[in-house]
Write an enzyme that holds these catalytic residues in place. Structure first.
Site, PDB file in Angstrom:
ATOM      1  CG  HIS A  92      -0.363   0.038   2.541  1.00 57.77           C
ATOM      2  ND1 HIS A  92       0.537  -0.891   3.010  1.00 57.77           N
ATOM      3  CD2 HIS A  92      -0.544   0.922   3.569  1.00 57.77           C
ATOM      4  CE1 HIS A  92       0.875  -0.593   4.255  1.00 57.77           C
ATOM      5  NE2 HIS A  92       0.242   0.508   4.604  1.00 57.77           N
TER       6      HIS A  92
ATOM      7  CG  ASP B 155       4.870   2.486   7.284  1.00 53.06           C
ATOM      8  OD1 ASP B 155       3.999   2.916   6.496  1.00 53.06           O
ATOM      9  OD2 ASP B 155       4.599   1.677   8.200  1.00 53.06           O
ATOM     10  CG  HIS B 156       4.190  -0.475   4.120  1.00 50.54           C
ATOM     11  ND1 HIS B 156       4.194  -1.817   4.429  1.00 50.54           N
ATOM     12  CD2 HIS B 156       3.781   0.173   5.244  1.00 50.54           C
ATOM     13  CE1 HIS B 156       3.783  -1.977   5.673  1.00 50.54           C
ATOM     14  NE2 HIS B 156       3.532  -0.779   6.195  1.00 50.54           N
TER      15      HIS B 156
ATOM     16  CG  HIS C 289      -0.097   4.171   4.836  1.00 51.94           C
ATOM     17  ND1 HIS C 289      -0.879   3.368   5.632  1.00 51.94           N
ATOM     18  CD2 HIS C 289      -0.866   5.252   4.500  1.00 51.94           C
ATOM     19  CE1 HIS C 289      -2.079   3.937   5.775  1.00 51.94           C
ATOM     20  NE2 HIS C 289      -2.098   5.063   5.094  1.00 51.94           N
TER      21      HIS C 289
ATOM     22  CG  ASP D 194       0.673  -1.629   7.638  1.00 54.23           C
ATOM     23  OD1 ASP D 194       1.610  -2.410   7.672  1.00 54.23           O
ATOM     24  OD2 ASP D 194       0.833  -0.399   7.705  1.00 54.23           O
TER      25      ASP D 194
ATOM     26  CG  HIS E  18      -4.043  -0.425   6.367  1.00 52.48           C
ATOM     27  ND1 HIS E  18      -3.945  -0.308   7.732  1.00 52.48           N
ATOM     28  CD2 HIS E  18      -2.970   0.253   5.859  1.00 52.48           C
ATOM     29  CE1 HIS E  18      -2.874   0.416   8.020  1.00 52.48           C
ATOM     30  NE2 HIS E  18      -2.276   0.772   6.899  1.00 52.48           N
TER      31      HIS E  18
HETATM   32 ZN   LIG Z   1       2.866   0.356   7.915  1.00 57.17          ZN
HETATM   33 ZN   LIG Z   2      -0.214   1.423   6.566  1.00 58.20          ZN
END
Ligand SMILES: [Zn+2]
Ligand SMILES: [Zn+2]
Length: 301
Positions: free
Chosen positions: A60, A64-65, A62, A210, A140
């Site tokens: 996804h 942090d990914h 976001h 996530d 999510h």
């Molecule tokens: Zn994450």
């Molecule tokens: Zn996320």
């Protein structure tokens, strides 16, 4: 199959942990799964050859990914990459990457092949003769997919002693490995079971991060050899987990138990917790065969 955890922490990169990224060695492939900031450094540290990465799967959008992805694409260019690079991720990923390349006038000399995902039911997104990859739609805050990586059944192993005993010509080996019977030098039929061994059972790996607690994915990951499931929070923060579309360690373990997977790895830990053992303690009540992810840790599947 071998899984390298490059990063398994939620939100921001820190001295203690990297955001999400993993490398899966499956048959002849090196698949990169998510690409948080710092992924390049982790790849270097763990001696993963950049040139062997041809497929990147992004769960996804976001940061942090996937915030490590533009940097990695740029490094491939600086290293003189020529091979095409396949990127699987949510619709919009192409726009984001192309915008960055355009404003910096830094187009790649190799081809970027985007496979944008928008289905909300599982779909197969990669297949060759040895491996297949399907999406696992997750619940999510934004459109998110996990991924199921499955080996295909290997050919039967040739019993060289039996083959020699019956004086089977090499020309038949290919078909015998596929399950056909053989023919001895004297022209007699030799049944396949007398000439071969069972191949090792094909393995599977399910990546779910996530995601909030969601039982709708259970059927799809049922019986997986290994499940990586996010456990951002402990049960003490269950309502926060629900609000933010994440899971607790206990919820991750409940999914593993209900899906009957063989082993669970917990990851995507919030940095608010100093004692990581609490995640494990909470999970093993529900599912004993649980391990903690750790940056740099390698799991054999
Ligand atoms: Zn994450
Ligand atoms: Zn996320």
């Amino acid at each position: 199959m071998k899984l390298h955890i490059l990063g398994c922490h939620a939100a921001t990169p820190s001295m203690k942990g990297n955001p999400t990224s993993q490398v899966l060695e499956i048959r002849d492939h090196i698949f990169l799964i998510d690409c948080g900031e710092g992924t390049q450094v982790q790849l270097r540290k763990h001696k993963v050859k950049f040139s062997r990465i041809n497929h990147i799967f992004i769960s996804h959008l976001h940061g942090d990914h996937f915030f490590g992805l533009p940097g990695l694409i740029s490094t491939f260019q600086l290293l003189g990459r020529e091979k095409e690079l396949h990127i699987y991720g949510p619709e919009g990923i192409k726009e984001v990457i192309l915008l960055l390349l355009r404003v910096g006038n830094s187009w790649t000399g190799y081809q970027l092949v985007f496979h944008e995902l928008k289905e909300t039911i599982p779909e197969m997104i990669f297949e060759d003769e040895k491996v297949k990859v399907s999406t696992i739609p997750l619940k999510h805050r934004v459109y998110t997919n996990g991924f199921l990586y499955e080996e295909k059944k290997k050919e039967r192993g040739l019993n060289m002693e039996a083959v020699a005993k019956y004086k089977i010509d090499k020309a038949y080996f290919k078909n015998i490995k596929k399950g056909k019977d053989g023919l001895s030098a004297s022209g007699e039929k030799v049944v396949n079971l007398d000439l071969t061994f069972d191949p090792p059972a094909p393995k599977s790996y399910a990546y779910c991060s996530d995601t909030a607690y969601d039982e709708s994915k259970i059927d799809f990951i049922a019986g997986a050899d290994l499940l990586y499931h996010e456990a951002t929070f402990l049960s003490t923060e269950a309502s926060l987990a629900q609000k933010t579309g994440h899971s607790t360690a206990s919820e991750a373990a409940r999914i593993a138990r209900k899906a009957g997977v063989k082993k669970l790895i917990l990851g995507h830990f919030s940095t608010r917790y100093k004692d990581k053992d609490l995640f494990l303690k909470e999970a093993i009540i529900q599912f004993p065969d649980t391990e903690m992810a750790e940056d740099g840790k390698v799991f054999e599947i």
